[in-house]
Write an enzyme that holds these catalytic residues in place. Sequence first.
Site, short mmCIF file in Angstrom:
data_model
loop_
_atom_site.label_atom_id
_atom_site.label_comp_id
_atom_site.label_asym_id
_atom_site.label_seq_id
_atom_site.Cartn_x
_atom_site.Cartn_y
_atom_site.Cartn_z
N ASP A 124 -5.85 38.89 108.06
CA ASP A 124 -6.16 37.46 108.22
C ASP A 124 -5.96 36.68 106.92
O ASP A 124 -6.37 35.52 106.80
CB ASP A 124 -7.59 37.26 108.75
N ASP A 172 -16.28 43.95 96.11
CA ASP A 172 -17.19 43.75 97.24
C ASP A 172 -17.88 45.04 97.67
O ASP A 172 -17.53 46.12 97.19
CB ASP A 172 -16.43 43.13 98.43
N HIS A 210 -7.25 37.37 103.95
CA HIS A 210 -8.39 37.32 103.01
C HIS A 210 -8.11 38.13 101.74
O HIS A 210 -7.31 39.06 101.75
CB HIS A 210 -9.69 37.79 103.67
N GLU A 221 -13.24 35.46 103.84
CA GLU A 221 -12.62 35.27 105.15
C GLU A 221 -12.07 33.85 105.28
O GLU A 221 -12.42 32.96 104.48
CB GLU A 221 -13.67 35.53 106.24
P1 PGA Z 1 -6.59 47.64 103.53
O1 PGA Z 1 -7.59 46.40 103.42
O2 PGA Z 1 -6.10 47.92 102.16
O3 PGA Z 1 -7.45 48.78 104.05
O4 PGA Z 1 -5.51 47.24 104.46
C1 PGA Z 1 -7.19 45.30 102.66
C2 PGA Z 1 -8.23 44.20 102.75
O5 PGA Z 1 -8.86 44.02 103.79
O6 PGA Z 1 -8.40 43.48 101.74
#
Ligand code: PGA
Length: 260
Positions: free
Chosen positions: A136, A67, A138, A143
Amino acid sequence: MEVIISKTYEEMSRAAALDVAEVLNATPDAVIGMATGSTPLGLYQELVRMHKKEGLDFSQVTTFNLDEYVGLPVTHSQSYHYFMHENFFKHVNIPPQNIHIPSGTTSNYRAFCDWYEQRIKECGGIDVQILGIGSDGHIAFNEPASSLSSRTRLKTLAKSTIDDNARFFKSRDEVPIYAITMGVGTILEARKILLLANGRKKAEAVAAAVEGPVTSMITASALQMHADSAVYVDDDAASKLQMREYYDWVQQKKPDAPKL
Ligand code: PGA
């Protein structure tokens, strides 16, 4: 799903790096799906160490990132282009033309997303996909309520994701609201998937993804439908798993299991 629980973040990162290295040793021209965020940093550091000290070779590797934020130029310190270059690509020998990261500044998102999907296919599909997980639930920027068949597309970030990611920006107002992301359907086509999570803040999301129902409300739960997925967690991220004792038992007994 295989669940591999490590005592520390460093141990978790090393175990996941060994898994990626195993794919690379078997398939030197592997296609790797890359993730950003704080979680995979230790894994990338370990791969860089293996490259520098043990000769792990990336010269035939192709990569696709999951992404990118919409609106950030590649030079922006919080763009995923910048992150990947600084934390991984500039330290290993992947040919620059083999690196793919979604564009956050294209003038035609629909056409770009279609091209990205097409390019993954042309390169033979993703051999091993690295994933983090959001608080959350994802994966990539899929999302809650994202279709479990979704493809690469433009996505509006959840407010909780904007809050989570505000720590990387000077203020919350600077966090982009939109992103371009591979879909859950795109991710599920990878031949092997490694999801990493560390820290207490991820414990609920990990438990829901691994042991809860398959639901678009926790897009990581779609991995339950994948035939070759592994979840690498540290003790804190594993703290809400009900079947923890079993996962540890499986790992203990793995060396003696009949070879496949
Ligand atoms: P993080 O993000 O590794 O910074 O916790 C993970 C994500 O949002 O997929």
